[in-house]
Design an enzyme around this catalytic site. Structure first.
Site, mmCIF file in Angstrom:
data_model
loop_
_atom_site.group_PDB
_atom_site.id
_atom_site.type_symbol
_atom_site.label_atom_id
_atom_site.label_comp_id
_atom_site.label_asym_id
_atom_site.label_seq_id
_atom_site.Cartn_x
_atom_site.Cartn_y
_atom_site.Cartn_z
ATOM 1 N N MET A 168 -11.565 -5.828 5.098
ATOM 2 C CA MET A 168 -10.758 -4.917 5.917
ATOM 3 C C MET A 168 -10.486 -5.570 7.268
ATOM 4 S SD MET A 168 -10.052 -2.280 4.131
ATOM 5 C CE MET A 168 -9.134 -1.481 5.449
ATOM 6 N N MET A 228 -8.969 8.282 -0.106
ATOM 7 C CA MET A 228 -9.862 8.650 1.015
ATOM 8 C C MET A 228 -10.403 10.053 0.800
ATOM 9 S SD MET A 228 -7.460 7.371 4.126
ATOM 10 C CE MET A 228 -6.634 5.778 4.082
ATOM 11 N N HIS A 288 -1.211 -1.250 -4.408
ATOM 12 C CA HIS A 288 -2.478 -0.937 -3.737
ATOM 13 C C HIS A 288 -2.509 0.570 -3.458
ATOM 14 C CE1 HIS A 288 -5.995 -1.986 -1.232
ATOM 15 N NE2 HIS A 288 -5.562 -1.053 -0.400
ATOM 16 N N ASP A 311 -6.729 -6.437 4.041
ATOM 17 C CA ASP A 311 -6.076 -5.126 4.140
ATOM 18 C C ASP A 311 -6.115 -4.605 5.569
ATOM 19 O OD1 ASP A 311 -5.111 -2.576 3.663
ATOM 20 O OD2 ASP A 311 -6.802 -1.955 2.403
ATOM 21 N N HIS A 342 -8.263 1.180 -4.143
ATOM 22 C CA HIS A 342 -9.201 0.991 -3.029
ATOM 23 C C HIS A 342 -9.839 2.340 -2.709
ATOM 24 C CE1 HIS A 342 -9.543 -0.061 1.566
ATOM 25 N NE2 HIS A 342 -10.717 0.037 0.980
ATOM 26 N N SER A 402 0.843 -1.196 0.000
ATOM 27 C CA SER A 402 0.000 0.000 0.000
ATOM 28 C C SER A 402 0.876 1.241 0.000
ATOM 29 C CB SER A 402 -0.901 0.007 1.235
ATOM 30 O OG SER A 402 -1.406 1.324 1.412
ATOM 31 N N ASP A 410 -4.709 3.743 -1.933
ATOM 32 C CA ASP A 410 -5.795 4.049 -0.998
ATOM 33 C C ASP A 410 -6.309 5.463 -1.198
ATOM 34 O OD1 ASP A 410 -6.014 1.668 0.760
ATOM 35 O OD2 ASP A 410 -3.896 2.092 1.097
ATOM 36 N N MET A 455 -12.051 4.517 -0.677
ATOM 37 C CA MET A 455 -12.753 4.744 0.595
ATOM 38 C C MET A 455 -13.474 6.075 0.477
ATOM 39 S SD MET A 455 -9.684 3.360 2.962
ATOM 40 C CE MET A 455 -8.564 3.423 1.585
HETATM 41 C C1 DX5 Z 1 -6.337 1.584 5.503
HETATM 42 C C2 DX5 Z 1 -5.895 1.269 4.108
HETATM 43 C C3 DX5 Z 1 -4.775 0.310 4.046
HETATM 44 C C4 DX5 Z 1 -3.533 0.766 4.758
HETATM 45 C C5 DX5 Z 1 -2.938 -0.449 5.395
HETATM 46 O O1 DX5 Z 1 -7.494 2.320 5.477
HETATM 47 O O2 DX5 Z 1 -6.952 0.724 3.338
HETATM 48 O O3 DX5 Z 1 -4.492 -0.109 2.716
HETATM 49 O O4 DX5 Z 1 -2.578 1.367 3.934
HETATM 50 O O5 DX5 Z 1 -1.902 -0.068 6.207
HETATM 51 P P1 DX5 Z 1 -1.174 -1.077 7.189
HETATM 52 O O6 DX5 Z 1 -0.623 -2.202 6.359
HETATM 53 O O7 DX5 Z 1 -0.097 -0.226 7.789
HETATM 54 O O8 DX5 Z 1 -2.184 -1.527 8.195
HETATM 55 ZN ZN ZN Z 2 -6.429 -0.204 1.349
#
Ligand code: DX5
Ligand code: ZN
Length: 217
Positions: free
Chosen positions: A137, A36, A32, A175, A65, A7, A34, A67
């Site tokens: 998750m 947000m 990956h 994840d 991903h 990620s 993320d 969010m």
């Molecule tokens: C959290 C993200 C993850 C995050 C995971 O909301 O979706 O992809 O980067 O981070 P770690 O591996 O540090 O838990």
């Molecule tokens: Zn993620």
């Protein structure tokens, strides 16, 4: 063997090219990313300029991903970015999930659905055969570096059973809080892909860490 999707949330954005290159030259299978929006989750990460910058340098497929609320709005724009393989939408953000999944596929991407820790696997019963991937998750989304919620091990087994029973081709991705210890448990429970952020990027040797994770099964 499990596949590893590092990620980029935990990457150094001042040295993004360097970190993308590290993943290119590692045993990682996917990038990956993320996204947000400060509404679906209590944090804001990055958007299209960074996805596009990664896409220009990445030699492996991108797993995006989202969010965010109303992910349908961004299907066509995301599909235009070369290398975007999976569009990952949260089930909690999609009122008309079937419509969203069909639109993602019609735009030429693979369809993935993400479940928050408190969302039960049984909600996938009537959509599982349409999916290319399910992301469970194992932390509440929004931040890297959180503690793994071990209840997700049972959910992984349940999802594996649902996939076997229905003949779905969906891959299982997990994840949050993945390290060598939780990764091993997840691989045993039936995970196909592990996302790892802080465990990879905070490691002294990220390339070696990805290699160790990818040898878990
Ligand atoms: C959290 C993200 C993850 C995050 C995971 O909301 O979706 O992809 O980067 O981070 P770690 O591996 O540090 O838990
Ligand atoms: Zn993620």
């Amino acid at each position: 063997m499990v596949q590893i999707a590092p990620s980029l949330l935990s990457a150094d954005f001042g040295n993004l090219d360097r970190d993308v290159e590290m993943i290119n030259n590692s045993d990682a299978a996917l990038f990956h990313l993320d996204i947000m929006d400060g509404r679906f989750v209590p944090n804001i990460s990055f958007g299209f300029p960074i996805i596009e910058a990664v896409s220009r340098k990445a030699k492996k497929p991108l797993d995006v991903h989202l969010m965010i609320v109303e992910p349908d709005k961004w299907i066509d724009r995301l599909a235009k970015i070369p290398g975007v393989e999976y569009m990952n939408v949260h089930i909690e953000a999609c009122t008309h999930l079937h419509r969203t999944i069909q639109a993602i596929k019609a735009a030429g991407m693979k369809a993935a659905v993400t479940l928050n820790p408190a969302t039960p696997v049984c909600l996938l019963e009537d959509i599982i055969t349409d999916l290319d991937m399910v992301l469970l998750m194992s932390v509440n989304p929004g931040f890297g570096g959180q503690k793994f919620i071990s209840r997700i091990l049972d959910k992984t087994v349940q999802l594996r059973e649902l996939i076997a029973r229905t003949g779905s081709k969906a891959l299982i991705e997990i994840d949050g809080g993945v390290n060598l210890e939780t990764g091993r448990l997840l691989a045993d429970a039936g995970a196909d892909i592990l996302v790892a952020g802080s465990f990879v990027f905070n490691a002294e040797n990220p390339t070696e860490t990805i290699q160790k994770l990818s040898q878990l099964k």
